[in-house]
Write an enzyme that holds these catalytic residues in place. Structure first.
Site, mmCIF file in Angstrom:
data_model
loop_
_atom_site.group_PDB
_atom_site.id
_atom_site.type_symbol
_atom_site.label_atom_id
_atom_site.label_comp_id
_atom_site.label_asym_id
_atom_site.label_seq_id
_atom_site.Cartn_x
_atom_site.Cartn_y
_atom_site.Cartn_z
ATOM 1 N N LYS A 116 0.818 -1.214 0.000
ATOM 2 C CA LYS A 116 0.000 0.000 0.000
ATOM 3 C C LYS A 116 0.855 1.269 0.000
ATOM 4 O O LYS A 116 0.404 2.325 -0.431
ATOM 5 C CB LYS A 116 -0.971 -0.020 1.164
ATOM 6 C CG LYS A 116 -2.040 -1.105 0.972
ATOM 7 C CD LYS A 116 -3.101 -1.091 2.022
ATOM 8 C CE LYS A 116 -4.207 -2.092 1.700
ATOM 9 N NZ LYS A 116 -3.740 -3.487 1.821
HETATM 10 C C1 LIG Z 1 -4.352 -4.547 1.207
HETATM 11 C C2 LIG Z 1 -3.594 -5.821 1.081
HETATM 12 C C3 LIG Z 1 -3.989 -6.834 0.178
HETATM 13 C C4 LIG Z 1 -5.245 -6.730 -0.645
HETATM 14 O O1 LIG Z 1 -5.186 -5.747 -1.629
HETATM 15 P P1 LIG Z 1 -6.520 -5.273 -2.400
HETATM 16 O O2 LIG Z 1 -6.113 -4.097 -3.178
HETATM 17 O O3 LIG Z 1 -7.493 -4.918 -1.295
HETATM 18 O O4 LIG Z 1 -7.011 -6.404 -3.219
HETATM 19 C C5 LIG Z 1 -3.197 -7.957 0.067
HETATM 20 N N1 LIG Z 1 -2.093 -8.113 0.820
HETATM 21 C C6 LIG Z 1 -1.675 -7.176 1.699
HETATM 22 C C7 LIG Z 1 -0.459 -7.423 2.519
HETATM 23 C C8 LIG Z 1 -2.404 -5.997 1.866
HETATM 24 O O5 LIG Z 1 -2.001 -5.054 2.742
#
Ligand SMILES: *Cc1c(COP(=O)(O)O)cnc(C)c1O
Length: 474
Positions: A116
């Site tokens: 993120k």
């Molecule tokens: C947020 C997250 C996901 C999922 O991502 P999306 O965009 O919601 O599909 C997967 N793995 C980790 C470690 C995350 O922080």
């Protein structure tokens, strides 16, 4: 480039520019914003992009979607964001070969060790830029079960014009995640630990945002994954991964993406629509398999809280996938009326819709390249053990779900890139369960659990959170 809502009625000419939707969440009609068309990347462009740094690649891609920030400013924002100091390596998203034809793309070497950061760090700089230009302030209110909150706080800390109020369920995040968030001492970051579960936090955010007078008076905004700017920033690493694995544009690659809210893999869809030679987009879910069910059966069924499992890949524990509407809009030939009917009317009255008999449904796989799979706690443990003992690579629980599902979709001659979405240290308990040892810890996080914590505990009451915001906004 102009943007429209996924629920725009046929014939509507309502469009917005990038900077108008940057600070907005949902469109006023409840839909999500998408560009009115996907810019096409020619062979010559892709060849030229192969030689660029990650920051300059980001600039090239972003400038196809943003025409209301001067080019020099946008390039400077990209160069300020994607630095080796912040992301750990000159490549920013280096590739690791697991075995022949199977790669990991490292998206989790940013400040909070989850993917993120890739988008949120850019968002922090875009917000600061745009708020200064308008002479405005923004108070970001969010709910997190871990990764989103810390990525948002590390992106917004110390930024002019922005405050963050982040609610999280008291005692539910991993000790490392709590330490990451609560050790921030920046005056513009506020941690609020709610006596309750993640849903209580989300309900509070909704209740506060639905109080339109309060929202306007205190300039409440969000940074959740439906924000178009986040999605757009994520498109860049699909191109960067492709360029690292291939030598010519005649080659195809596939991506497997550990998925929850469908934000990450939706960026892959956008990259593919721009002409990046992607064979398959493999959606990997955990036990919360809303998306796997859709791609297998054509039925999209939102789960109740009793059917939403707490798993060892918690950042994928979702009851519905908030970005999925964007893909369905494209799948249905960009029919805003139908999208509004499915996601507005049908989901609220029946909690599900069924496209299995619709001629569009087979296109999800045939035309858009989507396939899927699911992974369980036992699969996760087995995959973490196997990649560690046999290949010498330690993967986190979410990435393990990706590797497990990727193996079910390998095609000879087409490299498969699994997106590594977090580092193992964030989810240490499951690593210990799988391997009987603690995960490696990047040196800058040594002793983080012992730092002083800055957090306010509160009952799960929206009025208390509002009072707290009001007290801290003068
Ligand atoms: C947020 C997250 C996901 C999922 O991502 P999306 O965009 O919601 O599909 C997967 N793995 C980790 C470690 C995350 O922080």
């Amino acid at each position: 480039m102009q943007y429209l809502s996924t629920r725009a009625p046929a014939g509507s000419t309502e469009r917005k520019r990038f900077c108008e939707i940057l600070l907005e969440g949902l469109a006023p009609d409840g839909g999500l914003y998408l560009p009115e068309r996907y810019p096409q990347v020619s062979d010559a462009m892709l060849n030229a992009w192969r030689r660029l740094s990650y920051a300059d690649l980001a600039f090239e891609i972003l400038s196809l979607y943003i025409d209301d920030i001067p080019a020099d400013d946008l390039r400077a924002l990209c160069r300020k964001t994607y630095t080796p100091e912040v992301f750990g390596t000159p490549e920013i998203v280096p590739l690791k070969k697991l075995e022949d034809g199977l790669y990991l793309e490292a998206l989790s070497n940013g400040p909070t060790l989850a993917f993120k950061d890739m988008a949120m760090q850019l968002l922090g700089n875009l917000f600061e830029y745009e708020l200064a230009r308008r002479g405005e302030q923004l108070n970001i209110l969010g709910a997190t079960s871990g990764d989103t909150g810390s990525a948002a706080e590390y992106a917004m800390r110390g930024k002019q014009g922005v405050r963050v109020f982040m609610t999280s369920p008291y005692g539910r995040m991993s000790p490392f995640q709590q330490a990451q968030m609560f050790s921030l001492q920046d005056a513009n970051i506020h941690n609020i630990a709610i006596q309750g579960v993640f849903d209580d936090c989300q309900d509070i955010v909704k209740a506060v945002s639905n109080d339109l007078d309060f929202k306007r008076k205190y300039k409440i905004g969000t940074v959740n994954s439906i924000n178009w700017a986040r999605l757009m920033a994520q498109v860049v690493y699909y191109f960067a991964g492709y360029c690292q694995v291939t030598k010519t544009n005649a080659e195809q690659v596939s991506f497997t993406v550990p998925s929850g809210n469908f934000g990450n893999v939706c960026a892959g869809h956008v990259a593919r629509m721009m002409g990046l030679p992607i064979a398959k987009l493999v959606v990997a879910t955990n036990e919360n398999d809303v998306l796997d069910e859709f791609f297998r059966t054509g039925v999209y069924r939102v789960r109740g809280s009793a059917d939403t499992h707490e798993t060892s890949s918690p950042s994928m524990d979702i009851s519905k996938a908030s970005n999925f509407e964007r893909f369905v809009f494209d799948l249905l030939g960009r029919d805003g009326d139908r999208t509004r009917d499915l996601f507005g009317a049908q989901l609220s009255s029946q909690g599900r819709f069924d496209l299995h008999a619709d001629p569009a449904f087979p296109q999800a796989a045939q035309r858009y390249g989507f396939v899927s799979g699911r992974s369980t706690h036992d699969n996760r443990l087995a995959t973490i053990r196997d990649t560690w003992t046999r290949l010498g690579v330690m993967v986190d629980t979410h990435t393990a779900d990706g590797v497990k599902v990727a193996r079910e979709h390998l095609q000879a001659g087409t490299p498969m890139i699994v997106l590594e979405t977090a580092l193992p240290i964030k989810f240490a308990a499951t690593i210990v369960e799988a391997l009987g040892r603690e995960p490696e810890r990047p040196a800058k996080f040594n002793g983080i659990e012992d730092l002083p914590k800055r957090v306010t505990e509160m009952q799960a009451r929206a009025q208390d959170v509002k009072a707290y915001i009001a007290r801290h906004c003068d």
